[in-house]
Design an enzyme around this catalytic site. Structure first.
Site, PDB file in Angstrom:
ATOM      1  N   GLU A   1      37.882 -26.963  -1.527  1.00 12.27           N
ATOM      2  CA  GLU A   1      36.932 -28.692  -1.353  1.00 12.27           C
ATOM      3  C   GLU A   1      36.659 -28.789  -2.586  1.00 12.27           C
ATOM      4  O   GLU A   1      36.569 -30.299  -1.974  1.00 12.27           O
ATOM      5  CB  GLU A   1      35.950 -28.038   0.356  1.00 12.27           C
ATOM      6  CG  GLU A   1      36.894 -27.220   0.944  1.00 12.27           C
ATOM      7  CD  GLU A   1      36.846 -26.607   1.028  1.00 12.27           C
ATOM      8  OE1 GLU A   1      36.571 -25.058  -0.353  1.00 12.27           O
ATOM      9  OE2 GLU A   1      38.220 -25.576   1.623  1.00 12.27           O
TER      10      GLU A   1
ATOM     11  N   GLN B   1      40.260 -28.743   5.881  1.00 12.54           N
ATOM     12  CA  GLN B   1      40.721 -28.748   7.208  1.00 12.54           C
ATOM     13  C   GLN B   1      40.098 -28.595   8.608  1.00 12.54           C
ATOM     14  O   GLN B   1      39.828 -28.332   9.441  1.00 12.54           O
ATOM     15  CB  GLN B   1      41.710 -27.485   6.668  1.00 12.54           C
ATOM     16  CG  GLN B   1      42.824 -26.687   7.424  1.00 12.54           C
ATOM     17  CD  GLN B   1      43.414 -25.535   6.963  1.00 12.54           C
ATOM     18  OE1 GLN B   1      42.896 -24.575   7.051  1.00 12.54           O
ATOM     19  NE2 GLN B   1      44.674 -26.240   6.023  1.00 12.54           N
TER      20      GLN B   1
ATOM     21  N   ASP C   1      33.566 -27.252   8.764  1.00 11.84           N
ATOM     22  CA  ASP C   1      32.783 -26.120   8.654  1.00 11.84           C
ATOM     23  C   ASP C   1      32.785 -25.709   6.887  1.00 11.84           C
ATOM     24  O   ASP C   1      32.071 -24.783   6.392  1.00 11.84           O
ATOM     25  CB  ASP C   1      33.012 -24.640   9.354  1.00 11.84           C
ATOM     26  CG  ASP C   1      33.158 -25.038  10.456  1.00 11.84           C
ATOM     27  OD1 ASP C   1      32.140 -24.574  11.700  1.00 11.84           O
ATOM     28  OD2 ASP C   1      34.811 -25.887  11.312  1.00 11.84           O
ATOM     29  N   TYR C   2      34.401 -26.222   6.514  1.00 11.97           N
ATOM     30  CA  TYR C   2      34.462 -25.960   5.453  1.00 11.97           C
ATOM     31  C   TYR C   2      33.919 -26.697   3.617  1.00 11.97           C
ATOM     32  O   TYR C   2      34.631 -27.136   2.870  1.00 11.97           O
ATOM     33  CB  TYR C   2      35.547 -25.285   5.602  1.00 11.97           C
ATOM     34  CG  TYR C   2      36.575 -24.256   6.154  1.00 11.97           C
ATOM     35  CD1 TYR C   2      34.757 -23.263   6.686  1.00 11.97           C
ATOM     36  CD2 TYR C   2      38.062 -23.920   6.811  1.00 11.97           C
ATOM     37  CE1 TYR C   2      36.086 -22.466   7.036  1.00 11.97           C
ATOM     38  CE2 TYR C   2      37.758 -23.443   7.367  1.00 11.97           C
ATOM     39  CZ  TYR C   2      36.892 -22.009   8.017  1.00 11.97           C
ATOM     40  OH  TYR C   2      36.953 -21.469   8.430  1.00 11.97           O
TER      41      TYR C   2
ATOM     42  N   PRO D   1      31.275 -26.916   0.206  1.00  5.69           N
ATOM     43  CA  PRO D   1      31.629 -26.441  -1.241  1.00  5.69           C
ATOM     44  C   PRO D   1      31.269 -27.579  -1.564  1.00  5.69           C
ATOM     45  O   PRO D   1      31.924 -27.143  -2.994  1.00  5.69           O
ATOM     46  CB  PRO D   1      32.860 -25.321  -1.286  1.00  5.69           C
ATOM     47  CG  PRO D   1      32.920 -24.559   0.708  1.00  5.69           C
ATOM     48  CD  PRO D   1      32.177 -25.485   1.435  1.00  5.69           C
TER      49      PRO D   1
ATOM     50  N   HIS E   1      34.741 -22.808  13.016  1.00  8.94           N
ATOM     51  CA  HIS E   1      35.661 -23.463  13.382  1.00  8.94           C
ATOM     52  C   HIS E   1      35.147 -24.584  13.911  1.00  8.94           C
ATOM     53  O   HIS E   1      36.248 -24.682  15.525  1.00  8.94           O
ATOM     54  CB  HIS E   1      36.700 -23.243  13.296  1.00  8.94           C
ATOM     55  CG  HIS E   1      37.458 -21.927  12.919  1.00  8.94           C
ATOM     56  ND1 HIS E   1      37.766 -20.525  12.729  1.00  8.94           N
ATOM     57  CD2 HIS E   1      38.837 -22.193  12.077  1.00  8.94           C
ATOM     58  CE1 HIS E   1      38.450 -20.247  11.766  1.00  8.94           C
ATOM     59  NE2 HIS E   1      39.245 -21.112  11.536  1.00  8.94           N
TER      60      HIS E   1
END
Lengths: 409, 346
Positions: free
Chosen positions: B68, B90, B93-94, B97, B137
């Site tokens: 990310e 995606q 939550d991701y 980073p 998610h």
């Protein structure tokens, strides 16, 4: 093998303050010993290269071996001048900090060969993504000295409008991307910029810098994956100056492998180069440019050099390393080595050197004087309205209201 | 340019509308390109980029490594070069980073370089709950971005806005975080899980023009006019709010913020001065959530018009729980209760 019991390994440098410096563990090959494969060699055939050390200048100042570049004396003299100017400027502005004229300063001392050679070699539309020790890039391109000092003093003529810490320059017209105090992030920008050049079908190359300490950052590894996957036309440079503030390079993994060898895992070529050897820096960079231009993508280069001074004005290196380590560094001083070579080939002499030093010192003094006429830190600053500009392309209502609240209209 | 209701309109889901926005920009601007995890050949895990690689080529729409920070970092470098990269993370939550790239780079580049470099990137990312996605998610991290000056944060609530806001974001000169409420990708959801799922078909805001149009950033929309209380919401919560207002029987005015940075403060203040009451609804945890900023702004600007304390109806201050999806998710019942409370005589 028998089970021996575990013991947590904490790396430590060979010598500490009060001890004699030792560099016996470095295993430096003689100049000329490391081979120079063709730049078109596939990466998987270059896996020994990052364990060598590409060197051109020997201890006597002769240019020897396969990496010896085709470079004219006039260019060498330009390199020497840019390195000297960087050194003199650093000395003068470090002193300005001690005189209370600014808040912070960082020197490039000992590392001048890397940025000056690369600046002279790369083109006007290429872009370097700097660390805070590549002032030589700007010096080699004749960036106005007064503007540097204005930035360091954050005065009314500061090209960055008083918004940025001293020496975290930005100079788009000189192929010099904006620096910031956080580490590693701009390595990814270099690859993105190179991908954009390839996307447009241009011929511009990106040159990214990172320190050996910051190779431990995730951005270093993510960037190498991107560079490899997308064959980005870029040169990714690790300036291994042996020290990250007080942490010796072993804290970043130097005792286990070379930094150049990190390239192998990503399927990239890795070069390990004497960073105090102007000719070797030139040759390795030229090799990487040819490779990128041939459509073979990125090269990772470790420039093996030495940080001769403290990390910054806030640091005292005698607290953690032998005080005479800088003068004992086995690869010498890049300025003295190029001077020795030019003298040896009868293209330079002591009188010309002394005259050049005097001239550059005068230029730096004049620039400092001009900037001080505008004002030093706190004595002069851009209008406070500048504090609220450039946050967004246009200030939103918050900034307009707050500018009014701050009385800055 | 086609207008709403002309033959060139068609009924689209939010996914189709987002796809249409990307397709439009790829078609008209050679500097626009998109990349992210699984978005190329496959078309994205939520199908937002379906067909775009086949139509526009792999160089315009391609897969990225699971990295990310480098996805956003490379986008910044491309933007500095002059391109208009649109990247997909995606799940919101991701995005963490890449936080250094967003906070210390994208948001600061123009400022610190004295205007020499800037990063007009668009970061699309599905966010929010109501899908039994568990902790990683389901989260709503909008307040993290709103707190970072230099970033814009946009949150559509319907297909028409999704396309117009995404095009406006791509054309914007600043970095934009574009949060896509994944629970309403395929149909409006009013927060009642026991009610049969609806698609966007037939919804007036699912009528999406073909081609290029924009919904400007920083302009809220009044979804329901009312006189007694102002409800502030965005994303999925706009639909939950409508259901909660209906359930309460109270004459509430519903404002869909559409972007939280820039924030349409004028529309908010005008409404609260009219109604004298304010209830804020968001999925994110309450403490230091964006509702705290909204509450402070309303108090600062409308204090002498207020007839009741400002209420916040939010996610509880817990991690997003799996089994307790509907205990956590702020549904219409909780909003209706809050509306009733603020209407109680003092």
């Amino acid at each position: 093998m028998p089970f021996r019991g575990f013991e947590l390994h904490i790396p430590a440098p060979e010598r500490r303050p009060g001890e004699r410096p030792s560099f016996d563990h470095l295993k430096i090959p003689p100049a000329g010993a490391t081979p120079r494969p063709s730049p078109s060699t596939p990466a998987h055939e270059l896996r020994e290269l990052p364990y060598g050390l590409a060197r051109v200048l020997d201890d006597a100042g002769n240019a020897v071996g396969p990496w010896k570049p085709d470079i004219d004396p006039e260019t060498l003299r330009r390199g020497l001048k840019a390195m000297l100017l960087t050194r003199i400027f650093d000395e003068r502005l470090f002193r300005a900090h001690r005189q209370g004229k600014t808040s912070f300063y960082m020197k490039s001392t000992g590392e001048e060969a890397v940025s000056t050679a690369q600046s002279l070699l790369l083109g006007a539309s290429d872009m370097c993504f700097p660390t805070y020790r590549v002032l030589g890039w700007l010096m080699a391109r004749d960036y106005p000295l007064t503007d540097l000092v204005n930035q360091i003093y954050s005065n009314a003529r500061d090209p960055l409008r008083g918004r940025q810490l001293p020496i975290l320059y930005s100079a788009r017209d000189y192929g010099f991307y904006s620096i910031s105090g956080n580490l590693g992030t701009r390595f990814a920008h270099a690859v993105g910029w190179a991908m954009a050049s390839a996307y447009r079908g241009d011929s511009n190359i990106a040159l990214g810098y990172i320190g050996e300490g910051s190779t431990a950052e995730g951005d270093f590894h993510e960037t190498l994956t991107f560079a490899s996957v997308y064959h980005a036309p870029c040169i990714l440079c690790i300036t291994n100056n042996q020290w990250a503030i007080s942490s010796y390079s072993g804290i970043a993994g130097a005792d286990e492998t070379t930094f150049a060898a990190k390239a192998i895992g990503y399927g990239l070529p890795g070069l390990r180069v004497d960073g105090n050897d102007f000719l070797a820096v030139w040759a390795a960079t030229q090799w990487s440019i040819e490779r990128a231009q041939a459509g073979l993508g990125a090269t990772l280069i470790e420039f093996f050099t030495y940080r001769m001074e403290g990390h910054s004005t806030s640091d005292d290196p005698t607290r953690y390393r032998p005080s005479d380590e800088p003068v004992e560094w086995p690869l010498g001083d890049p300025i003295e080595r190029l001077r020795q070579h030019l003298t040896l080939i009868a293209e330079w002499d002591d009188a010309r050197h002394a005259a050049l030093v005097a001239d550059l010192s005068e230029q730096v003094s004049a620039a400092v004087k001009d900037a001080e006429a505008v004002g030093t830190l706190g004595k002069s600053k851009p209008p406070v309205t500048e504090m609220f500009e450039g946050v967004f392309s246009r200030p939103d209502w918050r900034l307009i209201e707050q500018r009014r609240e701050a009385g800055a209209e | 340019m086609p207008e709403k209701g002309t033959a060139a309109n068609s009924s689209m889901s939010m996914i189709q509308a987002l796809n249409s926005a990307l397709d439009t920009m790829l078609g008209q601007d050679p500097d626009t390109l998109i990349f992210g995890q699984d978005i190329g050949y496959f078309g994205g895990v939520f199908r937002v980029t379906e067909g775009l690689q086949a139509k526009h080529g792999a160089k315009r729409c391609f897969d990225a490594p699971i990295a990310e920070s480098a996805i956003i970092g490379a986008a910044i470098g491309m933007a500095a070069y002059g391109l208009r990269p649109v990247v997909e993370i995606q799940f919101a939550d991701y995005i963490l980073p890449a936080f250094d790239q967003l906070v210390s780079e994208a948001a600061r580049l123009r400022y610190r370089s004295g205007g020499q470099f800037w990063a007009p990137i668009t970061v699309r990312t599905p966010y929010g709950g109501g899908i039994f996605g568990g902790q990683t998610h389901s989260q709503s991290p909008e307040a993290l971005f709103a707190h970072v000056t230099g970033l814009k944060t946009v949150i559509p609530s319907n297909p028409y806005d999704a396309k117009g806001l995404l095009i406006a974001s791509i054309e914007d000169e600043d970095p934009v975080i574009f949060l896509e409420p994944k629970r309403i990708y395929n149909g409006p959801f009013d927060g009642r899980p026991d009610v049969a799922l609806k698609s966007w078909a037939g919804h007036p805001l699912a009528e999406v023009p073909a081609g290029h149009y924009t919904v400007p950033l920083g302009q809220a929309a009044i979804r329901r006019e009312g006189n007694d209380v102002t409800v502030l919401a965005y994303g999925t919560m706009v639909h939950v709010a409508a259901a909660g207002i209906e359930q309460s029987g109270i004459d509430a005015e519903l404002i869909d913020l559409r972007s939280i940075v820039p924030l349409d403060i004028e529309t908010i203040v005008e409404s609260v001065k009219k109604t004298g009451r304010c209830v804020i609804l968001h999925e994110a945890t309450r403490f230091s959530g964006f509702g705290a900023e909204l509450s402070a702004l309303v108090q600062e600007r409308c204090f002498y018009h207020l007839e009741a304390p400002i209420e916040r109806v939010c996610g509880w201050d817990t991690p997003y729980p799996h089994a307790f999806e509907w205990d956590y998710f702020p549904g219409p019942g909780r909003l209706a209760a809050a509306l009733a409370r603020v209407m109680e005589p003092a």
